[in-house]
Design a protein around this motif. Sequence first.
Motif, PDB file in Angstrom:
ATOM      1  N   THR A 193       0.852  -1.183   0.000  1.00 28.11           N
ATOM      2  CA  THR A 193       0.000   0.000   0.000  1.00 28.11           C
ATOM      3  C   THR A 193       0.890   1.236   0.000  1.00 28.11           C
ATOM      4  O   THR A 193       1.862   1.305   0.763  1.00 28.11           O
ATOM      5  CB  THR A 193      -0.929   0.035   1.224  1.00 28.11           C
ATOM      6  N   VAL A 194       0.577   2.191  -0.853  1.00 27.60           N
ATOM      7  CA  VAL A 194       1.291   3.473  -0.901  1.00 27.60           C
ATOM      8  C   VAL A 194       0.284   4.581  -0.618  1.00 27.60           C
ATOM      9  O   VAL A 194      -0.785   4.623  -1.230  1.00 27.60           O
ATOM     10  CB  VAL A 194       1.947   3.709  -2.279  1.00 27.60           C
ATOM     11  N   THR A 224       3.526  11.793  -7.819  1.00 26.17           N
ATOM     12  CA  THR A 224       3.116  10.578  -8.522  1.00 26.17           C
ATOM     13  C   THR A 224       4.240   9.551  -8.607  1.00 26.17           C
ATOM     14  O   THR A 224       3.987   8.364  -8.839  1.00 26.17           O
ATOM     15  CB  THR A 224       2.637  10.918  -9.945  1.00 26.17           C
ATOM     16  N   GLN A 254       5.765   8.388  -6.270  1.00 25.42           N
ATOM     17  CA  GLN A 254       5.681   7.538  -5.093  1.00 25.42           C
ATOM     18  C   GLN A 254       4.944   6.236  -5.371  1.00 25.42           C
ATOM     19  O   GLN A 254       5.172   5.215  -4.710  1.00 25.42           O
ATOM     20  CB  GLN A 254       4.974   8.291  -3.957  1.00 25.42           C
ATOM     21  N   PHE A 255       4.042   6.258  -6.341  1.00 24.19           N
ATOM     22  CA  PHE A 255       3.173   5.114  -6.569  1.00 24.19           C
ATOM     23  C   PHE A 255       3.937   3.945  -7.184  1.00 24.19           C
ATOM     24  O   PHE A 255       4.900   4.123  -7.935  1.00 24.19           O
ATOM     25  CB  PHE A 255       2.007   5.508  -7.469  1.00 24.19           C
ATOM     26  N   SER A 282       3.805   0.068  -9.238  1.00 20.28           N
ATOM     27  CA  SER A 282       3.075  -0.749 -10.199  1.00 20.28           C
ATOM     28  C   SER A 282       3.223  -2.210  -9.792  1.00 20.28           C
ATOM     29  O   SER A 282       4.296  -2.642  -9.391  1.00 20.28           O
ATOM     30  CB  SER A 282       3.622  -0.551 -11.619  1.00 20.28           C
ATOM     31  N   HIS A 296      -1.924  -1.247  -3.739  1.00 19.34           N
ATOM     32  CA  HIS A 296      -3.035  -0.311  -3.529  1.00 19.34           C
ATOM     33  C   HIS A 296      -2.430   1.073  -3.362  1.00 19.34           C
ATOM     34  O   HIS A 296      -1.827   1.387  -2.340  1.00 19.34           O
ATOM     35  CB  HIS A 296      -3.828  -0.712  -2.279  1.00 19.34           C
ATOM     36  N   ASN A 297      -2.545   1.908  -4.408  1.00 16.38           N
ATOM     37  CA  ASN A 297      -2.043   3.268  -4.366  1.00 16.38           C
ATOM     38  C   ASN A 297      -3.156   4.210  -3.922  1.00 16.38           C
ATOM     39  O   ASN A 297      -4.251   4.185  -4.487  1.00 16.38           O
ATOM     40  CB  ASN A 297      -1.540   3.698  -5.746  1.00 16.38           C
ATOM     41  N   LEU A 336      -4.151   8.230  -3.036  1.00 14.65           N
ATOM     42  CA  LEU A 336      -3.930   9.668  -2.947  1.00 14.65           C
ATOM     43  C   LEU A 336      -4.887  10.194  -1.891  1.00 14.65           C
ATOM     44  O   LEU A 336      -6.101  10.080  -2.036  1.00 14.65           O
ATOM     45  CB  LEU A 336      -4.181  10.358  -4.288  1.00 14.65           C
TER      46      LEU A 336
END
Length: 298
Positions: A226-227, A240, A242-243, A245, A250-251, A253
């Motif tokens: 999770t980010v 962005t 930080q996310f 793949s 689970h990204n 914001l």
Amino acid sequence: MLPWKRLLTPLTALLLTAAVAAVPTAAAHASSAPTWGSPRSSEAENGGGWNDYSCRPSATHPRPVVLVHGTFANATDNWLTLAPYLEARGYCVFSLDYGQLPGVPLVYGLGPIDKSAEQLQAYVDKVLAATGAAKADLVGHSQGGMMPRYYLKFLGGAAKVNTFVGIAPDNHGTTLDGLTKLLPYFPGAEDVIASAAPGLADQVAGSAFLAKLNAGGDTVPGVHYTVIATRYDEVVTPYTSQFLSGSDVHNVLIQNLCSADLSEHALLGLTDRIVFHEVANALDPAHAGATTCLSALS
């Protein structure tokens, strides 16, 4: 003195200052700094109530949670709010100091990140041995939300970690709002930073460390990622980056959950209760609840 040499020191100082400004000031509990590769838990000693090695995980929360601080932070100050939050929800909570520079007390996360990952490896083993748990969960802020990926990918951590939550992590490096892009114009600047604080150099977008970390994919099988990011992050830029793949990522914001949340980089890991609610959801997805602006009151 050549013009670039006159500018080298101010630029380096600016980069360091930009990073320092986004993390909490360390509390006055200095101790001698261990050498790289020698983990030291900031039991403080058990100053915040966590790092209780007699804690035994419950059937409800069967895995201990290891908190991993960010750059220029330490295992106590970074977690003065989140650690008690998780403890109150029945978790066994632990934290460590890592990335110590010789002779530099109070603030850590400055050593080579691959060596910091080795410290995390040893610390997780210590926590698992003490608690009797088969696996741990990791929650990290900033560098602490990225560095454990090296442990997971290269040091066998995937077999010992179930869930990894990164809060404002610099997974693909940072430009510090473009400041790092100026480094090539100042010959020697990168060498100065790498020598003084290799952990900083490793986090610059495009570094050799990050190229190795992200080669072949962001994640490894068997770990739930999770980010949690904020669009107002002024340290890890662009936010962005930080996310992650991957098939088990689970990204989040934070502004998509609560548009009124204006937290920037430091506050995201220090005091943001909406973030904490998302951390709890990630650690216990079977009992996850919707996260809204009202979660800040829970």
